[in-house]
Design an enzyme around this catalytic site. Structure first.
Site, PDB file in Angstrom:
ATOM      1  N   ASN A 146       0.799  -1.222   0.000  1.00 53.40           N
ATOM      2  CA  ASN A 146       0.000   0.000   0.000  1.00 53.40           C
ATOM      3  C   ASN A 146       0.836   1.278   0.000  1.00 53.40           C
ATOM      4  OD1 ASN A 146       0.840  -0.428   2.631  1.00 53.40           O
ATOM      5  ND2 ASN A 146      -1.021   0.384   3.551  1.00 53.40           N
ATOM      6  N   CYS A 147       2.146   1.164  -0.072  1.00 51.71           N
ATOM      7  CA  CYS A 147       3.037   2.331  -0.126  1.00 51.71           C
ATOM      8  C   CYS A 147       2.993   2.941  -1.529  1.00 51.71           C
ATOM      9  CB  CYS A 147       4.453   1.899   0.222  1.00 51.71           C
ATOM     10  SG  CYS A 147       5.697   3.184  -0.008  1.00 51.71           S
ATOM     11  N   ASP A 148       2.740   4.231  -1.619  1.00 56.58           N
ATOM     12  CA  ASP A 148       2.653   4.903  -2.919  1.00 56.58           C
ATOM     13  C   ASP A 148       3.949   4.799  -3.714  1.00 56.58           C
ATOM     14  OD1 ASP A 148       0.013   5.617  -2.541  1.00 56.58           O
ATOM     15  OD2 ASP A 148       0.491   7.622  -1.796  1.00 56.58           O
ATOM     16  N   LYS A 179       4.210   1.388  -5.173  1.00 52.71           N
ATOM     17  CA  LYS A 179       3.288   1.292  -6.316  1.00 52.71           C
ATOM     18  C   LYS A 179       3.902   1.916  -7.563  1.00 52.71           C
ATOM     19  CE  LYS A 179      -0.943   1.387  -3.552  1.00 52.71           C
ATOM     20  NZ  LYS A 179      -2.127   2.178  -3.188  1.00 52.71           N
TER      21      LYS A 179
END
Length: 115
Positions: free
Chosen positions: A9-11, A14
């Site tokens: 879930n880390c931008d 991603k």
């Protein structure tokens, strides 16, 4: 083989995954929050990276540590702290051709994957 370490879930993770996919670079993803990390893995990263670059002092995990722990962290004990709290690791960590890289930006990845 390329290995990408981080949390899904880390931008920034991603963005790195998207970049690798767009460049048709295959990789294995290791979710170190769920799968954990071995101390020898973190120590191998620290052999190539400055410990202060690998330690994320901007995140919630760092802010939640007690002040005594924050004040005591140093090159000798940081690996143990990172294994105990993997979300203290700046993300993503990428292993490619015996090189280790931390963080993501286009120029950095272009240089890492130039071969």
């Amino acid at each position: 083989m390329t290995k990408l370490y981080g949390i899904p879930n880390c931008d920034t993770v991603k963005k790195a995954k998207k970049w690798l996919t767009n460049e048709n670079i295959s990789y294995d993803f290791h979710d170190f929050k769920k799968q954990g990390l071995e101390q020898n893995k973190v120590e191998s990263w620290l052999a190539q990276l400055d410990w202060q670059k690998l330690l994320n002092k901007r995140g919630l995990t760092w802010r939640q540590l007690d002040q005594q722990t924050k004040d005591a962290v140093n090159e000798q004990n940081v690996a143990k702290l990172l294994v105990a709290h993997p979300t203290l690791i700046k993300r993503p960590v990428v292993e490619h051709n015996d090189q280790v890289s931390v963080g993501f930006n286009d120029a950095q990845f272009t240089a890492l994957f130039k071969d």
